[in-house]
Design an enzyme around this catalytic site. Structure first.
Site, short mmCIF file in Angstrom:
data_model
loop_
_atom_site.label_atom_id
_atom_site.label_comp_id
_atom_site.label_asym_id
_atom_site.label_seq_id
_atom_site.Cartn_x
_atom_site.Cartn_y
_atom_site.Cartn_z
N SER A 1 -7.45 -5.76 -5.47
CA SER A 1 -8.58 -6.31 -4.71
C SER A 1 -9.85 -6.24 -5.54
CB SER A 1 -8.78 -5.51 -3.42
OG SER A 1 -9.31 -4.24 -3.72
N LEU B 1 10.30 -21.06 -4.60
CA LEU B 1 9.37 -20.14 -3.93
C LEU B 1 8.04 -20.17 -4.67
CD1 LEU B 1 8.72 -17.59 -2.10
CD2 LEU B 1 9.68 -16.22 -3.94
N ASP C 1 0.84 -1.20 0.00
CA ASP C 1 0.00 0.00 0.00
C ASP C 1 0.87 1.25 0.00
OD1 ASP C 1 -2.29 1.52 0.07
OD2 ASP C 1 -2.74 1.15 2.17
N HIS D 1 2.91 3.22 -8.95
CA HIS D 1 2.72 1.79 -9.22
C HIS D 1 3.94 1.21 -9.94
CE1 HIS D 1 -1.26 2.07 -7.69
NE2 HIS D 1 -1.79 2.71 -8.71
C1 FPP Z 1 -1.56 0.21 -3.35
O1 FPP Z 1 -1.23 1.54 -3.50
C2 FPP Z 1 -1.13 -0.62 -4.46
C3 FPP Z 1 -1.96 -1.24 -5.36
C4 FPP Z 1 -3.43 -1.13 -5.33
C5 FPP Z 1 -1.42 -2.06 -6.44
C6 FPP Z 1 -0.15 -2.81 -6.22
C7 FPP Z 1 0.34 -3.22 -7.53
C8 FPP Z 1 1.63 -3.21 -7.97
C9 FPP Z 1 2.76 -2.86 -7.11
C10 FPP Z 1 1.95 -3.50 -9.39
C11 FPP Z 1 1.59 -4.80 -10.01
C12 FPP Z 1 1.82 -6.03 -9.22
C13 FPP Z 1 2.66 -7.07 -9.51
C14 FPP Z 1 2.56 -8.33 -8.67
C15 FPP Z 1 3.67 -7.04 -10.59
P1 FPP Z 1 -2.41 2.61 -3.59
O2 FPP Z 1 -2.65 2.90 -5.00
O3 FPP Z 1 -3.57 2.11 -2.81
O4 FPP Z 1 -1.72 3.82 -2.87
P2 FPP Z 1 -2.41 4.94 -1.99
O5 FPP Z 1 -3.12 4.26 -0.87
O6 FPP Z 1 -1.24 5.76 -1.53
O7 FPP Z 1 -3.32 5.70 -2.90
#
Ligand code: FPP
Length: 248
Positions: A67, A133, A22, A39
């Protein structure tokens, strides 16, 4: 500077580590950049943490990538996340094979666009015999939906006379979740300072140690992962018992 890695007891490495990644958006915002920039750096954190987990012998690493609630984000952001995932799998597959990593994707894959679903299924098929893994990617995942699905399957088995109501146990439920066959997480990490579970692995984390850190996901790299593992190793897991019972 000494690394947390050197302090880790390699005989007590958690078998399964789950992570709620997050803070990508906030990290980008602090830099006056678009959320997608966060991201993108988040993908670098994924690579770093996957490597780190492999180095110390973690057997299962589960990452909350998207999610079921994330579908309601702006369309451009959903598409950007999906293409980062597909691109990431594509670019990293050779490395993943070299590191002997098996990919498993859990979630409601029926909601994915055909090309994304294909990429995900190909990656599972290509890596299915790898043994180092298990990288479990939770995608279009919601824990309540997962439990509802499991209960429906169980009810169906009862209806068809394949299962007696009295024979339903906690194990029956575990065996019908998307994570069937995967041990419950020993440690759950959430970055960015939020202290909640957000519909992630609700059933599976009954006895899991929780670790919350203010560090934003794009800043969470190997050293931060090792620090979380070290922190976990300082805890005593009692599973409802008292200390004296554990040392026997
Ligand atoms: C949360 O930050 C992150 C996500 C919803 C996405 C996580 C995805 C990746 C890191 C990229 C793709 C994944 C893989 C496995 C290659 P947020 O957007 O909720 O941040 P915020 O809470 O600061 O707005």
């Amino acid at each position: 500077m000494a690394s947390f890695k050197d302090k880790i007891d390699l005989d007590k490495v958690p078998t399964h580590v789950a992570i709620i990644m997050d803070g990508n958006g906030r990290w980008a915002k602090k830099r006056n950049r678009e959320r997608i920039y966060g991201h993108r750096e988040g993908v670098n954190s994924v690579k770093a943490v996957v490597e780190a987990a492999g180095e110390i012998g973690v057997k299962y690493l589960t990452l909350y990538a998207f999610s079921s609630e994330n579908w309601s984000r702006p369309k451009e952001e959903v598409e950007a996340l999906m293409s980062l995932l597909v691109q990431g799998i594509h670019d990293e597959l050779e490395n993943i094979m070299k590191q002997n990593i098996r990919i498993r994707v859990i979630g409601d894959l029926s909601k994915l666009k055909a090309d994304v679903r294909q990429a995900v299924e190909d990656s599972m098929e290509k890596t299915k015999d790898n043994t180092a893994l298990n990288l479990v990617i939770a995608l279009s995942y919601g824990s309540r939906d997962e439990i509802v699905d499991a209960l429906r399957q169980i009810a169906q088995e009862v209806k068809e006379g394949k299962l007696e109501v009295e024979d339903i146990t906690a194990e029956t439920i575990s065996n019908h979740l998307y994570t069937a066959g995967i041990p419950d997480p020993d440690l759950l990490i959430r970055t960015s300072g939020e202290v909640r579970i957000s519909n992630f692995l609700l059933w599976q984390i009954s006895y899991t140690e929780l670790y919350f850190t203010p560090i934003l996901w794009p800043e969470f790299k190997k050293e931060q992962f090792f620090e979380a593992i070290y922190n976990y190793q300082q805890r005593e897991r009692r599973f409802g018992k008292i200390s004296e019972q554990l040392s026997k």
